[in-house]
Design an enzyme around this catalytic site. Structure first.
Site, short mmCIF file in Angstrom:
data_model
loop_
_atom_site.label_atom_id
_atom_site.label_comp_id
_atom_site.label_asym_id
_atom_site.label_seq_id
_atom_site.Cartn_x
_atom_site.Cartn_y
_atom_site.Cartn_z
N GLY A 5 4.89 2.58 -11.00
CA GLY A 5 3.83 2.71 -12.00
C GLY A 5 4.03 3.85 -12.97
O GLY A 5 3.12 4.22 -13.71
N HIS A 23 3.69 -0.95 2.03
CA HIS A 23 3.78 -0.48 0.64
C HIS A 23 3.36 0.99 0.59
O HIS A 23 2.44 1.41 1.29
CB HIS A 23 2.88 -1.34 -0.26
CG HIS A 23 3.16 -1.10 -1.71
ND1 HIS A 23 2.69 0.00 -2.38
CD2 HIS A 23 3.89 -1.81 -2.61
CE1 HIS A 23 3.11 -0.03 -3.63
NE2 HIS A 23 3.84 -1.13 -3.80
N LYS A 67 -1.21 -6.37 -6.80
CA LYS A 67 -2.05 -5.26 -6.33
C LYS A 67 -3.53 -5.65 -6.44
O LYS A 67 -3.86 -6.82 -6.26
CB LYS A 67 -1.71 -3.97 -7.08
CG LYS A 67 -0.19 -3.67 -7.00
CD LYS A 67 0.19 -2.29 -7.42
CE LYS A 67 1.71 -2.11 -7.30
NZ LYS A 67 2.19 -0.79 -7.65
N GLU A 117 1.64 2.60 -1.44
CA GLU A 117 0.23 2.86 -1.77
C GLU A 117 -0.63 2.78 -0.52
O GLU A 117 -1.62 3.50 -0.39
CB GLU A 117 -0.23 1.86 -2.85
CG GLU A 117 0.36 2.24 -4.20
CD GLU A 117 0.52 1.08 -5.17
OE1 GLU A 117 0.01 -0.02 -4.90
OE2 GLU A 117 1.19 1.30 -6.20
N ASN A 173 3.81 -8.40 -7.14
CA ASN A 173 2.74 -7.73 -6.40
C ASN A 173 1.62 -7.43 -7.39
O ASN A 173 1.72 -6.47 -8.16
CB ASN A 173 3.30 -6.43 -5.78
CG ASN A 173 2.22 -5.64 -5.06
OD1 ASN A 173 1.09 -6.11 -4.90
ND2 ASN A 173 2.57 -4.43 -4.62
N SER A 185 8.74 0.18 -11.57
CA SER A 185 8.87 0.08 -13.02
C SER A 185 9.94 -0.93 -13.45
O SER A 185 10.65 -0.68 -14.42
CB SER A 185 9.14 1.47 -13.63
OG SER A 185 8.04 2.32 -13.39
N GLU A 219 11.51 1.04 -2.80
CA GLU A 219 10.60 1.41 -3.89
C GLU A 219 10.41 2.93 -3.88
O GLU A 219 9.55 3.45 -3.18
CB GLU A 219 9.24 0.75 -3.69
CG GLU A 219 9.27 -0.76 -3.76
CD GLU A 219 7.92 -1.32 -4.24
OE1 GLU A 219 7.93 -2.09 -5.20
OE2 GLU A 219 6.88 -0.97 -3.67
P1 13P Z 1 5.35 -1.09 -10.81
O1 13P Z 1 6.27 -2.26 -11.11
O2 13P Z 1 4.03 -1.18 -11.51
O3 13P Z 1 6.05 0.22 -10.99
O4 13P Z 1 4.98 -1.21 -9.25
C1 13P Z 1 6.00 -1.35 -8.33
C2 13P Z 1 5.40 -1.73 -7.04
O5 13P Z 1 4.72 -0.94 -6.41
C3 13P Z 1 5.62 -3.09 -6.55
O6 13P Z 1 5.24 -3.23 -5.24
#
Ligand code: 13P
Length: 259
Positions: A172, A94, A11, A96, A9, A212, A166
């Site tokens: 993150g 997701h 992003k 976010e 991903n 992570s 997640e």
């Molecule tokens: P990170 O791997 O940066 O923690 O992000 C995870 C994520 O949101 C994948 O969709």
């Protein structure tokens, strides 16, 4: 036996040039991955990355979609448009998007069903916040998100879905869930999928862990029988770290296959 799946991903990262370079490096570094691999660039880079991945075993995916096929929805992209570009998968719900863009369980559900209708595999994300975990609400939260997200999906179509656990506190942050923590939630989710579909279907559905994931923790996470691969954010932005994660996920059980 479920084929391990590793999804990148990206992003909201990457110019076209960066996206092309990253996709090329991942493709060249993973000639014969023993896991399924899907890259999800931003919408703007989908067509360019599709060209680079053409003829390789690495798939293309998107990070979001609308729930209609077309219409007056300024700024949105439909699952039909994604299918046309060759997307085999779309990330839906997701955290976010739930947090920053007000995406509700009801919207997530419409998107899941729309993706299925267009032959694009929905990758449904669920996960609890740090506060919810502290309050002992982890199972309640993920159960609510799973049941709502998959509401109205036929048992047959459930078999075409992928789920990602997640936990928000791991995204993150550099703090990943331990294999035991993730495994416990994955097992719970698989139990719910058995109820919603059947035991056989639930056994075939892949449940990914995200939060992570790095090359140095992917091995121990993916060795858990309930963890079928990873949804990777930050570490997917560098070819070598992402390739390292794919190798670890492909090696479920301990051996270390060479591409
Ligand atoms: P990170 O791997 O940066 O923690 O992000 C995870 C994520 O949101 C994948 O969709």
């Amino acid at each position: 036996m479920r084929t391990p799946l590793v999804v990148a991903n990206w992003k909201m990262h990457g110019t076209l040039g960066e996206a092309r370079a990253l996709a090329s490096a991942v493709r060249d570094g993973l000639k014969r991955p023993r896991a399924e691999v899907v890259l999800c660039p931003p919408f703007t880079a989908l067509a360019a990355v599709a060209e680079i991945l053409a003829g390789s075993t690495i798939g293309l995916g998107a990070q979001n979609c609308h729930w209609e096929t077309q219409g007056a929805f300024t700024g949105e992209v439909s699952p039909a448009m994604l299918a046309e570009l060759g997307c085999r998968l779309v990330i839906i719900g997701h955290s976010e998007r739930r947090q920053h863009l007000g995406e509700t369980d009801a919207l997530v559900n419409r998107k899941v069903r729309a993706a299925l209708a267009q032959g694009v595999t929905p990758l449904l994300c669920v996960g609890e916040s740090a506060d919810e975990r502290r309050q002992g609400l982890t199972f309640t939260v993920v159960e609510g998100q799973l049941r709502a997200g998959l509401g109205g999906v036929s048992p047959e179509d459930l078999g075409r879905c992928i789920v990602a656990y997640e936990p928000l506190w791991a995204i993150g942050t550099g703090v990943n869930a331990t294999p035991a923590q993730a495994s416990e939630v994955h097992g719970y989710l698989r139990g719910l999928l058995s109820e919603l579909a059947s035991k056989e279907t639930a056994q075939a559905i892949r449940i990914l862990y995200g939060g992570s994931v790095k090359a140095d923790n992917a091995g121990e996470l993916c060795r858990e029988p309930e963890i079928d691969g990873a949804l990777v954010g930050g570490a997917s932005l560098q070819a070598q770290s992402f390739i390292g994660i794919v190798r670890k996920a492909a090696a479920r059980g301990g051996s270390h296959p060479k591409e």
